[in-house]
Design a protein around this motif. Structure first.
Motif, PDB file in Angstrom:
ATOM      1  N   SER A 197       0.835  -1.206   0.000  1.00 40.03           N
ATOM      2  CA  SER A 197       0.000   0.000   0.000  1.00 40.03           C
ATOM      3  C   SER A 197       0.869   1.255   0.000  1.00 40.03           C
ATOM      4  O   SER A 197       1.991   1.231   0.494  1.00 40.03           O
ATOM      5  N   PRO A 198       0.347   2.385  -0.515  1.00 38.68           N
ATOM      6  CA  PRO A 198       1.144   3.610  -0.559  1.00 38.68           C
ATOM      7  C   PRO A 198       1.623   4.040   0.824  1.00 38.68           C
ATOM      8  O   PRO A 198       2.713   4.593   0.962  1.00 38.68           O
ATOM      9  N   VAL A 199       0.816   3.767   1.837  1.00 37.51           N
ATOM     10  CA  VAL A 199       1.095   4.286   3.180  1.00 37.51           C
ATOM     11  C   VAL A 199       1.228   3.133   4.168  1.00 37.51           C
ATOM     12  O   VAL A 199       0.497   2.142   4.078  1.00 37.51           O
ATOM     13  N   CYS A 200       2.189   3.256   5.083  1.00 34.52           N
ATOM     14  CA  CYS A 200       2.275   2.336   6.218  1.00 34.52           C
ATOM     15  C   CYS A 200       2.040   3.152   7.477  1.00 34.52           C
ATOM     16  O   CYS A 200       2.301   4.361   7.500  1.00 34.52           O
ATOM     17  N   VAL A 201       1.532   2.493   8.508  1.00 37.00           N
ATOM     18  CA  VAL A 201       1.151   3.243   9.719  1.00 37.00           C
ATOM     19  C   VAL A 201       1.706   2.545  10.965  1.00 37.00           C
ATOM     20  O   VAL A 201       1.906   1.330  10.977  1.00 37.00           O
ATOM     21  N   THR A 202       1.930   3.328  12.009  1.00 33.65           N
ATOM     22  CA  THR A 202       2.316   2.742  13.291  1.00 33.65           C
ATOM     23  C   THR A 202       1.070   2.134  13.937  1.00 33.65           C
ATOM     24  O   THR A 202      -0.057   2.584  13.671  1.00 33.65           O
ATOM     25  N   PRO A 203       1.240   1.108  14.785  1.00 34.99           N
ATOM     26  CA  PRO A 203       0.073   0.410  15.337  1.00 34.99           C
ATOM     27  C   PRO A 203      -0.913   1.327  16.063  1.00 34.99           C
ATOM     28  O   PRO A 203      -2.130   1.104  16.000  1.00 34.99           O
ATOM     29  N   ASP A 204      -0.408   2.384  16.721  1.00 39.69           N
ATOM     30  CA  ASP A 204      -1.302   3.263  17.486  1.00 39.69           C
ATOM     31  C   ASP A 204      -2.333   3.964  16.595  1.00 39.69           C
ATOM     32  O   ASP A 204      -3.391   4.368  17.070  1.00 39.69           O
ATOM     33  N   GLU A 205      -2.028   4.095  15.297  1.00 44.39           N
ATOM     34  CA  GLU A 205      -2.988   4.719  14.368  1.00 44.39           C
ATOM     35  C   GLU A 205      -4.262   3.889  14.223  1.00 44.39           C
ATOM     36  O   GLU A 205      -5.278   4.382  13.747  1.00 44.39           O
ATOM     37  N   LEU A 206      -4.174   2.614  14.575  1.00 40.18           N
ATOM     38  CA  LEU A 206      -5.311   1.721  14.354  1.00 40.18           C
ATOM     39  C   LEU A 206      -6.215   1.604  15.579  1.00 40.18           C
ATOM     40  O   LEU A 206      -7.256   0.947  15.527  1.00 40.18           O
ATOM     41  N   GLY A 207      -5.806   2.268  16.680  1.00 39.13           N
ATOM     42  CA  GLY A 207      -6.640   2.271  17.892  1.00 39.13           C
ATOM     43  C   GLY A 207      -6.990   0.864  18.329  1.00 39.13           C
ATOM     44  O   GLY A 207      -6.137  -0.036  18.295  1.00 39.13           O
TER      45      GLY A 207
END
Lengths: 335, 335
Positions: A197-207
């Motif tokens: 995917s274009p973007v990766c996120v840190t786990p905290d972004e997923l609540g």
């Protein structure tokens, strides 16, 4: 924090991206590439996050974020290992060819190592020399990126090493798989370059959607623009990501930037195989799976694999319908 | 030209090494790491070679070269795929367990992808949580490093992409292989971190010993200081390196720095299996192979796999008895 790599050279240029994926700002002064950020995560994470918060709050204007300018978050990586955590999917494949699945598959993860040197960008075409006989298929999956993982750690300890989460299209050539697996050494030519995917996120972004090493949201796949699957990645995942990482690290350490995949996301229905979207089910995350259902039900598959010109979109939306990771959007083309 | 990576950070510091392996000089000003040199090979190769010639001629004094200070030439790489080019070796493994080898193995290379993120240094210990049941074995092999390889090229074209040659110890856990291969996805836990020779060399360094994509010299293995094998790597290699690279690149491009291995070097004798050194043969490049011979001849193996404290040295000498790549020298230790 959300991160992306804008296409540039071999490793891209690292940016942070606003939560709504509308704007981005460079973090080249902190870490020029995502691999360099992961190599020094503890030293750079706070500064990256401060920049991200400033962008997301509007304090920094940044510039427009265009997914089409993105490479995969790690355009090349040192290690990409893909599990088969949705054992339901494996069981179906076996069932379609009347093969028993060993009981151990429920307790010992299947994992293969994929090519990590030449990932496709999320909107790059899937270019193949032929479609006839290759059985070109997508596989929609979740993947995590870890920091340095010592050999022999436990599954619980492994959860603490997950730094980033993203989506992946693990392109598979179904036509080459039987011959290749029959040779006994696993996949190689049958697993060409994957795209993330274009973007990766840190786990905290997923609540609270990130819990117990699983991502509890539907993974949406559209084949030629038509909804094909929306199974929930948190359901029927037999092995959570901590277990997959611990499996990968049993006899070797994993270096920072190693990517571990979930395998094709698949949900059961009433303890049996799921239903297609057209029949009111949650559908599938690869063409092979619907073909198995068709084989089980009708004796032979009716949905064709991908041909030149076919397209696949893979995305995950949050509770408000906003895209978390941006969209993998690929077309199959003649090489 | 001979190159090495002195241990430093995650990727080492690139040096050129004199032909006799006595001296080295930094080339950090040209390319800080070997991966960076390979990423820009056409731009840097002349300058690297000029520095190497100045060192080798004595024009530059340099400093003493110590193999124990070396990491593997690429301490981490983006792609490491290992073929089984000495089909004789594969045939023996099968014979030992009364399994037929498919005829296609003589025309279609076997290849697996190995972990490339955490290579061992050439003198690093092989640290394992247990020896009992793991069946710790060495595999002495040749490996080449390529530049950017386009998808679908021919075997002849592939030969032109070989930039560097080195030796490898592809450590294998024989005890884990049967269970892992039975799962159908190939090797993973059974192939822990590999180690490469201290020095890699450009093909021209090998003169007429490098011909037709094969290296025509004996590969010397010593187990616990005792000569174990000296098969000629140019003999009985069914697939040359061009064929192995073309196989790897059939459905994907390979990026610069990809490492392709030969598989365990093995020579036949009078069209049958080779003989141990003690019986006047050229011996073997892994313990599994002598165990197969023992199984065929005596019904069961008598040579044990490696245990804590055992050591393995792998080296290749030129016609004058000088070490070309330096020596892989590893001891098995408890993790």
């Amino acid at each position: 924090m959300k991160l992306a790599s804008v296409k540039h050279g071999r490793d891209g240029k690292l940016v942070v991206v606003s939560r709504d994926l509308a704007r981005m700002v460079s973090v080249e002064d902190i870490a020029p590439t995502l691999q360099q950020a992961l190599d020094n995560w503890n030293e750079v994470k706070e500064r990256l996050n401060t920049r991200f918060q400033a962008l997301d709050s509007g304090e920094l204007a940044g510039e427009p974020f265009e997914q089409s300018r993105c490479a995969s978050p790690l355009p090349r990586a040192y290690h990409w290992a893909d599990g088969s955590a949705y054992v339901n999917h494996v069981e179906l494949v076996r069932k379609a060819r009347n093969a028993e699945m060993p009981e151990s598959f429920w307790t010992d993860p299947l994992m293969y190592q994929g090519g990590s040197d030449s990932f496709l960008a999320p909107t790059d075409p899937i270019r193949m020399p032929q479609s006839e006989g290759f059985g070109i298929d997508f596989e929609a999956e979740i993947a995590v990126v870890v920091d340095d993982v010592p050999m022999g750690l436990s599954a619980d300890e492994a959860l603490n090493h997950i730094r980033l989460i993203m989506l992946v299209n693990d392109v598979s050539l179904r036509g080459l798989i039987p011959g290749e697996l029959a040779k006994g050494f696993g996949f190689y030519q049958s697993k060409p370059s994957s795209a993330f995917s274009p973007v990766c996120v840190t786990p905290d972004e997923l609540g609270d959607k990130w819990q117990g090493g699983k991502l509890h949201l539907p993974l949406v796949s559209r084949l030629n623009g038509k909804l094909f699957g929306k199974p929930n990645a948190g359901i029927d995942m037999t092995f959570h990501f901590g277990q997959l990482i611990a499996h990968a690290a049993r006899t070797r350490p994993l270096v920072a930037g190693t990517i571990i995949g979930s395998g094709t996301v698949s949900n059961k229905l009433n303890d049996g195989p799921g239903k297609p979207i057209s029949e009111g089910g949650v559908g599938y995350s690869c063409i092979a799976e619907v073909r198995m259902i068709e084989t089980i039900q009708q004796g032979k598959p009716s949905t064709p694999f991908m041909d030149f010109g076919d397209s696949i979109q893979i995305e995950m939306l949050d509770e408000n319908g906003l895209s978390i990771f941006g969209r993998i959007d690929q077309k199959v083309e003649k090489y």
